[in-house]
Enzyme design. Structure first.
Site, PDB file in Angstrom:
ATOM      1  CG  ASN A   6     -17.448  26.816  26.447  1.00 15.17           C
ATOM      2  OD1 ASN A   6     -18.368  26.225  25.900  1.00 15.17           O
ATOM      3  ND2 ASN A   6     -17.510  27.189  27.725  1.00 15.17           N
ATOM      4  CD  GLU A   7     -21.047  28.440  28.044  1.00 17.38           C
ATOM      5  OE1 GLU A   7     -21.976  27.633  27.891  1.00 17.38           O
ATOM      6  OE2 GLU A   7     -20.628  28.796  29.161  1.00 17.38           O
ATOM      7  CD1 TRP A  12     -16.817  23.908  34.221  1.00 16.13           C
ATOM      8  CD2 TRP A  12     -14.877  25.017  34.197  1.00 16.13           C
ATOM      9  NE1 TRP A  12     -16.902  24.867  33.239  1.00 16.13           N
ATOM     10  CE2 TRP A  12     -15.726  25.568  33.205  1.00 16.13           C
ATOM     11  CE3 TRP A  12     -13.610  25.563  34.365  1.00 16.13           C
ATOM     12  CZ2 TRP A  12     -15.334  26.640  32.392  1.00 16.13           C
ATOM     13  CZ3 TRP A  12     -13.219  26.619  33.565  1.00 16.13           C
ATOM     14  CH2 TRP A  12     -14.072  27.140  32.594  1.00 16.13           C
ATOM     15  CG  ASP A  13     -20.398  23.715  36.098  1.00 19.23           C
ATOM     16  OD1 ASP A  13     -19.632  23.010  35.405  1.00 19.23           O
ATOM     17  OD2 ASP A  13     -21.369  24.346  35.621  1.00 19.23           O
ATOM     18  CD1 TRP A  14     -18.870  20.512  34.018  1.00 19.21           C
ATOM     19  CD2 TRP A  14     -16.855  19.597  34.347  1.00 19.21           C
ATOM     20  NE1 TRP A  14     -17.992  21.064  33.094  1.00 19.21           N
ATOM     21  CE2 TRP A  14     -16.756  20.524  33.273  1.00 19.21           C
ATOM     22  CE3 TRP A  14     -15.720  18.900  34.737  1.00 19.21           C
ATOM     23  CZ2 TRP A  14     -15.565  20.767  32.596  1.00 19.21           C
ATOM     24  CZ3 TRP A  14     -14.532  19.148  34.069  1.00 19.21           C
ATOM     25  CH2 TRP A  14     -14.468  20.066  33.009  1.00 19.21           C
ATOM     26  CD  GLU A  59     -21.817  23.808  26.632  1.00 23.40           C
ATOM     27  OE1 GLU A  59     -22.427  24.061  27.699  1.00 23.40           O
ATOM     28  OE2 GLU A  59     -20.650  24.181  26.407  1.00 23.40           O
TER      29      GLU A  59
END
Length: 813
Positions: free
Chosen positions: A456-457, A190-192, A554
């Site tokens: 989510n999204e 993921w981006d984190w 968010e």
């Protein structure tokens, strides 16, 4: 809550009073690589990565570049095996099951060399009938398939059309086709966070043997009858009846503190049977309701349920029961198009303030009870009342929800689908249906969970066309979306749980999305539902860039974790802003550049020629930037709760991204990996305070709003001070008359043109002075002291270099 068996799991069988038997298979297993070149002991619950680490066959997976170096682990096909003896005479039992509470993820299960079943969903409970296979001495084997290879195979087999995205962005250094496997989605990267697609038996495993019948599960829901003004309990118990004849008996439910006891007869026909009970709570006893943190107590009541059946069968269960109601209010707002979007708890509108929860580690066996309590207590200590369990992680362990119940943390619970389109073939849907039924049944008794959310999204991903879908193909993907989230997930959830709302996605336009066929042409419409908002380029001190939306679930900014956290998983050559390590650890495209760009708008960037000094200064500055940006944004949302401006406003929720970290890297978190507070978390303790003065400027006029989360109005005095940067001593101070702050409102307390404010305070200019302000009553401070910068800090005049020392003193005990 975790349901604890107080007396006997079951008493039934050939001999009256013979107790059902359970054998746990937790503990030491053998783990073998695909070609047999590696064989090692490993613990269950656990995974291959932690087993390799415990045997010193690999380093810490989080050290430096090991997320890439250890990719081979996820690409191999591992086998778990164990030999065990049954400590009782297996021939005396009618039914024997092998039960896995959680397998990660794709396996073939063999008992005594006989294939008894397969698994392909990390989020399901599996029960296999092994009555005709089990022996006194047994061998069990789970043959795992690489989740990466399995996902690729499933994607390749889906030949009718693509289901994007194929792979994550290159900067995330992840694996492909995660949407084709029912596994923790962020484990592919993921981006984190890193890519560690784990394999292992991640929850309990046991053998259960019984005669006549067995209690499979027990769950309940408190129901409030508004017309009769009374509480009731709906209790559901599932039995596996292996007797060839009906089993008779009675059940008694007791809640002693509520002076409630009810007994009724039951008849269990052979097969899988569900017993539904409806218990009326004594109307003569006042029921104390469960309240979120900051709004009341988290009162619960002990309940026991006793089944006494034929053959001396006696089953007793214990649970903590909490009473509360929740409503999602979507209704017209005066002066604004669209609909509201807020939650009422026990009839009271509550502003949801908090953050988003992600998995606390890539390896779930490292998520301990102590770590959960540390992180959740930190949320409460920062005045949060809500966490959103984000849909790309895992349905958390029972203890997480028990702690949220205890601490008064409301939970927005996503189902585990995130940032992707998903297949809608029958096999995938069948697996998801079993997953959702199990999780809804497991979790619905927790008062902390206030809403279910389908994903989510994914509504935004579909309708904002993140993946470049051709317009002619859009109906196919919309049909898959509705099939998965509405016709399957929503249907199962609302059948299982009628006590809380279900929304299909986050962000979503809520009722408007439903009206548009479950997907809205603009899921980010500020007049409906919730929104997610990120803007790393615009000046975060300018509140006008933020959406005046109904609910913001968010938003956030990145920062680096502290040097002491990074130091543990890096080497000296990594300690510079331009190092390979610094670039590798950043999984958000241009993230390092964006942090410095945002910081540079108002702060002087580090100038040291010493790379280590510059790196430490940069880390610190990104945390200052992040804290100030999120503070400004959150305060904007909090003061917008009572406003409608140009048809926008009535904001009733602010959940910043994100609470916690999964590893040591730059991210949006306010708690570093392991729980250390970033500067943002200290700021959050103030900007989420129940009483807070919020200051901002508009067209050269300075405003202060008083924001109250209290349940009753209060009288306050506002003190406004101007300080010179050169001394921080107040140059001038003014106090208002006594003001009334209404309960659950944002109230304008103060308004003055900035030039006039400065003119009345000697030599003050925008560059030379800063404003502070606080609320008090009878000389007692009621709020944190807040502040307002009149210029960028890099333009401040009179700042002195700080000389700070710290002293450690040992204390004798």
């Amino acid at each position: 809550m975790r349901l604890r068996l107080l007396l006997l799991l079951a008493v039934c069988g050939a001999a009256a009073g013979a107790a059902a038997r359970t054998l746990s298979l937790r503990g030491r297993w053998r783990i073998r690589s695909g070609n047999g070149s590696l064989e090692l002991p490993g613990d269950v619950p656990g995974c291959v990565h932690t087993a390799l680490l415990q045997q010193n066959l690999i380093q810490d997976p989080y050290y430096r570049f090991n997320d890439l170096s250890y990719r081979w682990i996820s690409l191999d096909n591992w086998t778990y095996s164990k030999e065990f003896k049954i400590p009782f005479d297996i021939s005396k039992w009618q039914k024997v099951n092998l039960i896995f509470e959680g397998v990660d993820t794709v396996t073939k299960v063999l008992l005594n060399d006989v294939t008894i079943g397969e698994t392909d969903n990390m989020f399901k409970r599996y029960s296999f009938d092994v009555t005709n296979v089990v022996r006194d001495v047994n061998s069990i084997e789970l043959r795992f398939q690489s989740p990466v290879l399995y996902a690729a195979q499933q994607s390749k087999a889906h030949t009718r059309y693509e289901v994007p995205p194929d792979c994550p962005p290159l900067v995330q250094k992840g694996e492909c086709h995660v949407n084709f496997i029912r596994k923790e989605q962020c484990s592919f990267g993921w981006d984190w966070g890193p890519s560690f697609p784990t394999q292992g038996i991640w929850k309990d495993v046991r053998v259960e043997a019984y005669n006549l019948c067995q209690l499979n599960y027990f769950t309940f829901s408190p129901i409030y009858d508004a017309r009769a003004q009374e509480w009731n309990l709906e209790i559901e118990s599932s039995f596996d009846v292996v007797s060839s004849k009906p089993v008779y008996g009675h059940v008694m439910v007791a809640l002693p503190k509520l002076q409630t006891q009810q007994t009724q007869g039951i008849e269990l026909q052979p097969g899988e049977r569900v017993v539904e009970l409806f218990v009326k709570i004594n109307k003569n006893i006042s029921v104390e309701t469960w309240w979120p943190h900051g709004h009341g107590n988290q009162t619960g009541y002990n309940m026991t349920i006793l089944f006494e059946l034929d053959g001396g069968l006696s089953i007793e269960k214990s649970a903590k029961v909490y009473f509360r109601t929740v409503e999602l209010i979507e209704e017209p707002i005066k002066g604004s198009p669209g609909l509201s979007f807020y939650f009422k708890i026990n009839g009271l509108p509550i502003f949801l303030k908090g953050s988003n929860w992600i998995p606390a580690d890539s390896f779930q066996d490292r998520v301990t009870s102590d770590l959960l309590r540390l992180l959740l207590q930190s949320a409460v200590d920062a005045n949060m009342n809500t966490l959103r369990v984000w849909g790309g992680g895992v349905y958390e362990q029972d203890e997480f929800y028990e702690l949220c119940d205890e601490l008064g943390i409301m939970v927005w619970q996503d189902f585990m689908f995130a940032c992707a389109l998903y297949p809608a073939g029958q096999g995938f849907l069948d697996s998801v249906r079993a997953e959702v039924a199990y999780q809804a049944r497991r979790l619905k008794s927790h008062p902390s969970i206030i809403t279910w959310s389908g994903n989510n999204e994914n509504e935004a991903a579909l309708m904002m066309n993140w993946y470049g879908i051709h317009i002619s193909d859009l109906p196919t993907y919309i049909n898959d979306y509705v099939t998965l989230y509405v016709k399957n997930i929503r249907e199962i959830v609302l059948t299982a749980d009628k006590t809380r709302p279900f929304i299909t996605s986050s962000p979503t336009n809520g009722a408007e999305s439903v009206a548009e066929g479950w997907v809205s042409h603009n899921p980010y419409d500020k007049h409906f539902g919730d929104v997610h908002f990120y803007d790393y380029i615009s000046d975060c001190w300018n509140w006008k860039i933020f959406p005046k939306a109904r609910f913001v679930s968010e938003y956030g900014y990145q920062s680096w974790p502290s040097f002491s956290t990074l130091e543990k998983i890096s080497s000296e050559e990594d300690w510079s802003c331009g190092s390979r390590f610094s670039l590798h650890r950043q999984h958000h495209a241009d993230g390092n550049t964006e942090m410095l760009l945002q910081a540079g708008l108002h702060f002087k960037l580090p100038q040291s020629k010493d790379p280590l000094r510059s790196f430490k200064d940069t880390i610190y500055l990104t945390q200052v930037m992040q804290a100030q940006c999120v503070k400004t944004q959150t305060e904007f949302y909090r003061r917008s709760r009572s406003q409608v401006v140009h048809g926008e406003g009535h904001t009733m929720g602010a959940l910043y991204w994100q609470l916690n970290d999964i590893w040591q890297a730059p991210s949006w978190a306010s708690l570093e990996y392991g729980g250390k507070w970033k500067m943002l978390h200290y700021f959050a303790r103030h900007f989420f305070a129940p009483l807070l003065p919020v200051g901002f400027e508009n067209q050269d006029v300075f405003f202060i709003y008083g924001v109250s989360d209290l349940r009753s109005e209060c009288n306050v005095t506002l003190t406004v001070r101007l300080h010179a940067w050169s001394s921080l001593e107040p140059l001038c101070s003014r106090r208002t008359r006594r003001l009334v702050m209404k309960a659950g409102k944002a109230t304008l307390l103060y308004k003055e043109p900035v030039p006039r404010l400065l003119k009345t305070c000697g030599t003050c200019t925008r560059q030379r002075c800063v404003v502070s302000f606080h609320l008090s009553a009878a000389g007692q401070l009621l709020s944190p002291t807040n502040y307002h910068f009149l210029s960028s800090l890099k333009e401040a005049v009179g700042l002195h270099k700080a000389h700070i020392t710290k002293e450690h003193r040992s204390r004798q005990v």
